[in-house]
Write a protein that holds these residues in place. Structure first.
Motif, short mmCIF file in Angstrom:
data_model
loop_
_atom_site.label_atom_id
_atom_site.label_comp_id
_atom_site.label_asym_id
_atom_site.label_seq_id
_atom_site.Cartn_x
_atom_site.Cartn_y
_atom_site.Cartn_z
N UNK A 1 2.35 1.92 -3.43
CA UNK A 1 0.72 2.54 -4.11
C UNK A 1 0.96 4.33 -3.79
N UNK A 2 0.94 4.24 -2.33
CA UNK A 2 0.66 5.59 -2.56
C UNK A 2 2.09 6.89 -3.03
N UNK B 1 2.74 2.84 9.23
CA UNK B 1 3.13 1.85 8.74
C UNK B 1 4.24 1.04 9.41
N UNK B 2 5.29 1.95 10.15
CA UNK B 2 6.37 1.28 10.41
C UNK B 2 5.69 0.81 12.46
N UNK C 1 -1.49 9.02 6.11
CA UNK C 1 -0.78 8.39 6.69
C UNK C 1 -0.19 8.03 6.00
N UNK C 2 1.58 7.43 6.70
CA UNK C 2 2.53 7.25 5.52
C UNK C 2 3.50 5.78 6.06
N UNK C 3 4.81 6.34 5.27
CA UNK C 3 5.40 4.85 6.84
C UNK C 3 5.96 5.06 7.84
N UNK C 4 5.10 6.02 8.91
CA UNK C 4 5.96 6.46 10.17
C UNK C 4 4.87 5.09 10.97
N UNK D 1 -1.36 5.68 14.93
CA UNK D 1 -2.36 7.55 15.08
C UNK D 1 -1.57 8.54 15.25
N UNK E 1 10.51 2.10 4.08
CA UNK E 1 9.66 1.72 5.47
C UNK E 1 8.80 -0.19 4.49
N UNK F 1 -1.30 -5.91 -4.33
CA UNK F 1 -2.15 -5.34 -2.68
C UNK F 1 -3.31 -6.40 -2.25
N UNK G 1 1.90 7.24 -7.00
CA UNK G 1 0.31 7.65 -6.76
C UNK G 1 1.00 9.15 -7.01
N UNK G 2 1.80 9.36 -6.34
CA UNK G 2 2.68 11.08 -6.08
C UNK G 2 2.76 11.64 -7.54
N UNK H 1 -8.11 1.58 6.24
CA UNK H 1 -6.56 2.02 7.15
C UNK H 1 -5.19 1.62 5.57
N UNK H 2 -5.73 0.59 5.00
CA UNK H 2 -4.37 -0.44 3.74
C UNK H 2 -4.73 1.24 2.46
N UNK I 1 -3.43 4.60 3.37
CA UNK I 1 -1.38 4.29 3.06
C UNK I 1 -1.47 4.37 1.80
N UNK I 2 -2.11 3.45 1.20
CA UNK I 2 -2.58 3.68 -0.88
C UNK I 2 -2.92 5.28 -0.71
N UNK I 3 -2.95 5.88 -0.78
CA UNK I 3 -3.94 7.02 -1.03
C UNK I 3 -2.79 8.14 -1.24
N UNK I 4 -2.74 8.77 -2.14
CA UNK I 4 -1.60 9.75 -2.22
C UNK I 4 -1.33 10.75 -1.30
N UNK J 1 9.40 6.65 2.60
CA UNK J 1 8.25 5.47 2.64
C UNK J 1 8.40 4.22 1.54
N UNK K 1 -7.39 6.35 13.01
CA UNK K 1 -6.60 5.21 11.86
C UNK K 1 -6.72 3.78 12.94
N UNK L 1 0.97 -1.20 0.24
CA UNK L 1 0.36 -0.24 -0.46
C UNK L 1 0.97 1.22 -0.49
N UNK L 2 1.80 1.17 0.94
CA UNK L 2 2.94 2.29 0.72
C UNK L 2 3.37 2.75 -0.23
#
Lengths: 205, 205
Positions: free
Chosen positions: A39-40, B26-27, B21-24, B77, A149, A69, A43-44, B10-11, B14-17, A146, B2, A36-37
């Motif tokens: 994919x983000x 997800x970690x 939420x991002x890598x932090x 979050x 990660x 995914x 998509x940027x 949530x997935x 993560x996938x949206x541009x 990202x 979240x 998923x990350x």
């Protein structure tokens, strides 16, 4: 379905002493989050050099990552369903010879399904790690952490899935199947190790 | 929040541009899932040798893991909230000298908070990896693959959090703070690498 639970409830389900969900579903979750990350990043609006070549590479990666995914997300539930069948098969009656034979056949079939799910998680994680290379080469450098990660999560998901393949495979008697799976597992793990070693310089470069 | 979203949503987030939420986050999710799996193993009725010593060690581990898991879940979050503040600070007006000074101060404060969250994720992940050793030594050997998956997820969460510490730390001007954080990050990463190297034999032994 586990994927319809809230994140908080899924974590509580992992923490409970019930047999499922366990490590197999958690490994699939880690890889699904990693894909998923990626994919983000694909998509940027900005890319590495804002070239048409970047855009084409990212759009190809985005399309394959979407499928990966979705499959990894499905595997969160599939792994738990497969393991529940293994537990159920072991609980079958074993009084008569007929019952024993039926129980053994059910255990063997269930173990095979419970091997196939994490094996597929390994394959999709390896494919997503391939896509991560494309993103490191063509994606927005501001999102390099990202990508980093995502690579860490996909490698953990692949490694976690491997542990589940190994456990279930050890109970399977069909030697042609176990040999072929063991060979593929070794190959996928080596491929992931190579990609992991490549990723950090490519990402930060 | 979240953590109140479904896993599927949530997935998708993560996938949206969108920036978060991002890598932090997800970690933090990966480490929270790892800590949850360890809680499961600690809660199993069977232990390695069913001794009182096993039970006492597992009960101590369970109690510390519960706190760690709760903090890691909150960090999913917190990381997104902290990064949103960074993005907001960069968008502040910078027309007059006063505006520039206020913007710089806001960015520095936001970057520090956005460093502290993943730094804490690293600390808790390292603590959970300590607990994993206890589980490998005293827990039910039938759950060794779950311990192995947990270790893989916690190491990925720690590594992913480190990437986020590094990115945010690079923008912070307070040298005493950056030196102290950089030293702790190195220490935590080394500790995790040692534990990872120990874990596989301990788990399968």
């Amino acid at each position: 379905m586990l994927t319809d639970k809230t994140v908080r409830d899924l974590l509580a389900a992992f923490a409970s002493s019930d047999a499922t969900p366990g490590g197999g579903s958690a490994a699939a979750l880690a890889s699904a989050a990693g894909a998923s990350l990626l994919m983000m990043v694909a998509a940027l609006p900005k890319t590495r050099s804002n070239s048409d070549e970047d855009r084409a590479a990212l759009s190809g990666a985005a399309s394959s990552l979407t499928g990966i995914r979705d499959q990894l997300t499905k595997a969160i539930d599939d792994d738990t369903a497969a393991y529940d069948l293994v537990v159920g098969a072991y609980r079958l009656p074993k009084g008569s010879e007929e019952e024993k034979a039926a129980r053994t056949a059910a255990i063997q079939a269930a173990l095979r399904a419970a091997t196939d799910v994490p094996l597929r998680v390994m394959r999709w994680s390896a494919q997503a790690l391939d896509a991560a290379k494309t993103l490191a080469a063509h994606g927005n450098p501001a999102a390099s952490s990202d990508v980093g990660v995502a690579v860490a999560l996909l490698r953990a998901g692949l490694e976690g899935a491997r542990l589940n393949v190994d456990v279930n495979l050890s109970g399977i008697r069909d030697e042609a199947y176990t040999r072929s799976v063991a060979a593929e597992v070794r190959q996928l793990a080596e491929r992931a190790a190579e990609q992991g070693a490549d990723a950090p310089p490519a990402v930060s470069g």
